[in-house]
Design a protein around this motif. Structure first.
Motif, short mmCIF file in Angstrom:
data_model
loop_
_atom_site.label_atom_id
_atom_site.label_comp_id
_atom_site.label_asym_id
_atom_site.label_seq_id
_atom_site.Cartn_x
_atom_site.Cartn_y
_atom_site.Cartn_z
N MET B 76 30.41 -5.37 -19.88
CA MET B 76 31.57 -6.21 -19.57
C MET B 76 32.21 -6.63 -20.88
N PHE B 77 33.52 -6.65 -20.92
CA PHE B 77 34.29 -7.03 -22.10
C PHE B 77 33.87 -6.26 -23.34
N ARG B 78 33.56 -4.95 -23.16
CA ARG B 78 33.31 -4.11 -24.32
C ARG B 78 34.54 -4.16 -25.22
N HIS B 98 57.96 -7.28 -14.01
CA HIS B 98 57.46 -6.92 -12.69
C HIS B 98 56.83 -8.12 -12.02
N ASN B 99 56.91 -8.11 -10.72
CA ASN B 99 56.26 -9.15 -9.96
C ASN B 99 54.80 -8.78 -9.67
N LYS B 100 54.57 -7.47 -9.61
CA LYS B 100 53.24 -6.96 -9.30
C LYS B 100 52.77 -6.09 -10.47
N ILE B 101 51.48 -5.90 -10.52
CA ILE B 101 50.95 -5.04 -11.57
C ILE B 101 49.89 -4.10 -10.97
N SER B 102 50.08 -2.81 -11.23
CA SER B 102 49.11 -1.85 -10.70
C SER B 102 48.30 -1.26 -11.85
N ILE B 103 47.00 -1.23 -11.63
CA ILE B 103 46.08 -0.84 -12.70
C ILE B 103 45.11 0.22 -12.19
N TRP B 104 44.89 1.23 -13.02
CA TRP B 104 43.93 2.28 -12.66
C TRP B 104 42.80 2.32 -13.70
N HIS B 105 41.58 2.14 -13.23
CA HIS B 105 40.41 2.35 -14.08
C HIS B 105 39.96 3.80 -13.86
N GLY B 111 31.27 -0.21 -13.14
CA GLY B 111 32.18 -1.27 -12.73
C GLY B 111 32.36 -2.45 -13.67
N GLU B 112 31.68 -2.44 -14.81
CA GLU B 112 31.78 -3.59 -15.72
C GLU B 112 33.21 -3.83 -16.20
N GLU B 113 33.94 -2.75 -16.41
CA GLU B 113 35.32 -2.90 -16.89
C GLU B 113 36.21 -3.53 -15.82
N ILE B 114 35.96 -3.17 -14.55
CA ILE B 114 36.74 -3.74 -13.45
C ILE B 114 36.49 -5.24 -13.36
N ILE B 115 35.22 -5.60 -13.49
CA ILE B 115 34.86 -7.02 -13.42
C ILE B 115 35.52 -7.79 -14.56
N SER B 116 35.49 -7.21 -15.75
CA SER B 116 36.15 -7.85 -16.90
C SER B 116 37.63 -8.07 -16.60
N MET B 117 38.25 -7.03 -16.04
CA MET B 117 39.68 -7.09 -15.72
C MET B 117 39.95 -8.20 -14.72
N VAL B 126 46.81 -14.67 -12.36
CA VAL B 126 47.69 -13.62 -11.83
C VAL B 126 46.92 -12.57 -11.00
N ALA B 127 45.70 -12.90 -10.64
CA ALA B 127 44.86 -11.92 -9.92
C ALA B 127 45.52 -11.44 -8.63
N ASP B 128 46.25 -12.35 -7.96
CA ASP B 128 46.86 -11.98 -6.68
C ASP B 128 48.06 -11.04 -6.85
N LYS B 129 48.54 -10.88 -8.05
CA LYS B 129 49.65 -9.95 -8.30
C LYS B 129 49.15 -8.53 -8.58
N ALA B 130 47.84 -8.39 -8.71
CA ALA B 130 47.31 -7.11 -9.19
C ALA B 130 46.81 -6.23 -8.05
N LYS B 131 47.11 -4.94 -8.21
CA LYS B 131 46.54 -3.95 -7.30
C LYS B 131 45.71 -3.01 -8.18
N ILE B 132 44.41 -2.95 -7.91
CA ILE B 132 43.50 -2.23 -8.80
C ILE B 132 42.92 -1.01 -8.09
N VAL B 133 42.99 0.11 -8.73
CA VAL B 133 42.31 1.31 -8.22
C VAL B 133 41.26 1.73 -9.24
#
Lengths: 198, 274
Positions: B76-78, B98-105, B111-117, B126-133
């Protein structure tokens, strides 16, 4: 009779060290001329979160450029390559370097065994492995791999190492060509340099 | 220990391509060789031929093989300094327009990077603005990422990284201890969708504002790195950001000029040309 058996076949010198190796490494780098004919690869155990400062510290007294390579960077013989923090550094067939984030080996990343074994695989008998002071056994398997390919193996004299566990582990595991003090290692490298210039 | 020869590796990759349609041909040589040696050691096999025979005989073994060959070591947080730049510059910049932010891991591993994100986005409010794949080639590791449960002993490194990242709270806020495990609060990962995806042979499936592909292409040779970069480029909106590992480089790829360097130290790039 000459003190060392030298040849101009060498393509890579890999140097491993851990606790107590910073001083010898800086001495070695300070003594080598800028035009030293063989690239050096340093795999030194270091703090993983400190990405900066180490190259700079080694560069202060070095005549040669010390750099941390990027993944897949081509090897140039005028450089000294330092394994970056938290990455393993391997030598590849085709004269380039690759990095990896694989598991710790011997509790270490970078691991000396990975650098040494990859060097032995890529350059076979054209490798010189030098193992300096350190507190664990990393590098011993790598020295064995270099010796198995008829490369040259050198350890820092355990009686003159700040911490002798690492040189001793190599001595216990494989045949070592020379057991030398830092001054003798420098003498060896300068003799080698001369040989290339003849 | 005998060396694995290149001809043996070729035989293996050809067999796998034919039987399982995975392509390891352009994996970086020395790490791939070490991974195969690791599998041989783990299953006490003497040769690559023996491995091929086992793969041919027991189909279920292939998934285990994939898990062992792919490298799944992360934290996490490497590179805490990278996460600081993301928090202070990149995310605010994206949200400026942008109102929304889309992120691809891409290559999410365990999953450590996703958790860090998600922790970072949560702390930024701003977690509710994010769509993560989150995607990976290894099915088993995706399950582990979804489970978000880690050995407690790993949490020490993670906590240290979080401290260096200078998060708002303490990492303990986001997990509970259970025996020798740390279980991440599941509500943190609600906005994340996981899917299996093969960067090597898979096609482009969506477009994103931010793609993280850190220390993944490091296991590919330059030919494959170049191919994959094309896919990552196509998966980004114009002016979207790409992040690679701190010691990776794009400069030798043929479409490097379609990106600009935003932060060389943290290897953050911006797509400027379609």
């Amino acid at each position: 009779m000459p003190k060392f058996e030298l040849s101009t076949k060498y393509k890579a010198i890999v140097i491993g060290g851990s606790a107590g190796s910073f001083q010898p490494i800086t001495q070695i780098l300070a003594a080598l001329p800028k035009e030293f004919p063989v690239p050096l690869f340093l795999c030194l155990h270091r703090l993983k979160h400190v990405r900066h400062g180490f190259v700079e510290a080694l560069s202060i007294k070095s005549n040669k450029d010390v750099i941390e390579p990027a993944d897949k960077e081509s090897i140039r013989k005028d450089k000294v390559y330092l394994a970056p923090a938290n990455y393993h550094m391997a030598l590849e067939l085709g004269h380039f370097i690759s990095l990896s984030t694989e598991e710790l080996i011997n509790n270490s990343r970078p691991s000396i065994d990975i650098t040494f074994e990859s060097a032995a695989y890529a350059y076979r008998d054209k490798v010189i492995g030098i193992l300096l002071s350190g507190a664990n056994k990393d590098g011993a398997a790598g020295m064995e791999a270099i010796h198995a390919k008829n490369g040259m193996t050198i350890v820092q004299d355990p009686s003159k190492s700040v911490i002798n566990a690492m040189p001793n582990a190599a001595l216990a595991r494989t045949k070592v060509d020379y057991i030398l003090s830092v001054e003798e290692i420098i003498e060896f490298l300068l003799e080698l340099d001369k040989k290339y210039r003849i | 220990m005998g060396d694995i020869e290149i001809t043996e590796l070729r035989k293996l990759t050809e067999f796998i391509k034919q039987e399982f349609d995975y392509d390891f041909k352009n994996y970086a040589m020395s790490s791939f060789r070490r991974r195969i040696q690791r599998v041989l050691d783990l299953y006490k096999m003497d040769s690559v031929d023996e491995l091929i025979r086992l793969l041919a005989k027991q189909e279920f073994f292939f998934e285990e093989f994939i898990s062992e060959v792919t490298v799944n070591v992360t934290e996490m947080f490497r590179d805490p300094t990278f996460w600081r730049v993301l928090r202070e510059h990149i995310i605010p910049n994206i949200l400026l327009n942008h109102n929304k932010i889309s992120i691809w891991h891409a290559g999410c591993s365990s999953g450590e990077e996703i958790i860090s994100m998600m922790i970072m986005l949560d702390e930024m409010g701003v977690a509710d603005k994010a769509k993560i794949v989150a995607t990976d080639v290894d099915k088993a590791i995706i399950e582990r990422a979804k489970k978000a449960t880690y050995p407690l002993k790993n949490m020490e490194v993670n906590r240290k990284n979080y401290l260096r990242y200078q998060g708002k709270y303490t990492l303990e806020r986001y997990y509970k201890e259970s025996g020798s495990e740390a279980i991440i609060n599941p509500s943190l990962l609600e906005n994340v969708s996981y899917r299996k995806h093969d960067l090597v042979q898979g096609s482009v499936f969506s477009k994103f504002d931010l793609v993280l592909c850190r220390n993944v292409m490091i296991y590919f040779n330059q030919t494959l790195q170049n191919d994959v970069l094309h896919k990552l480029h196509e998966s980004l909106f114009k002016y979207g950001y790409l992040v690679i590992g701190s010691k990776e480089s794009l400069i030798w790829c043929d479409i490097a000029h379609k990106f600009i360097v935003v932060n060389n130290e943290e290897k953050i790039y911006k797509k400027i040309k379609d």
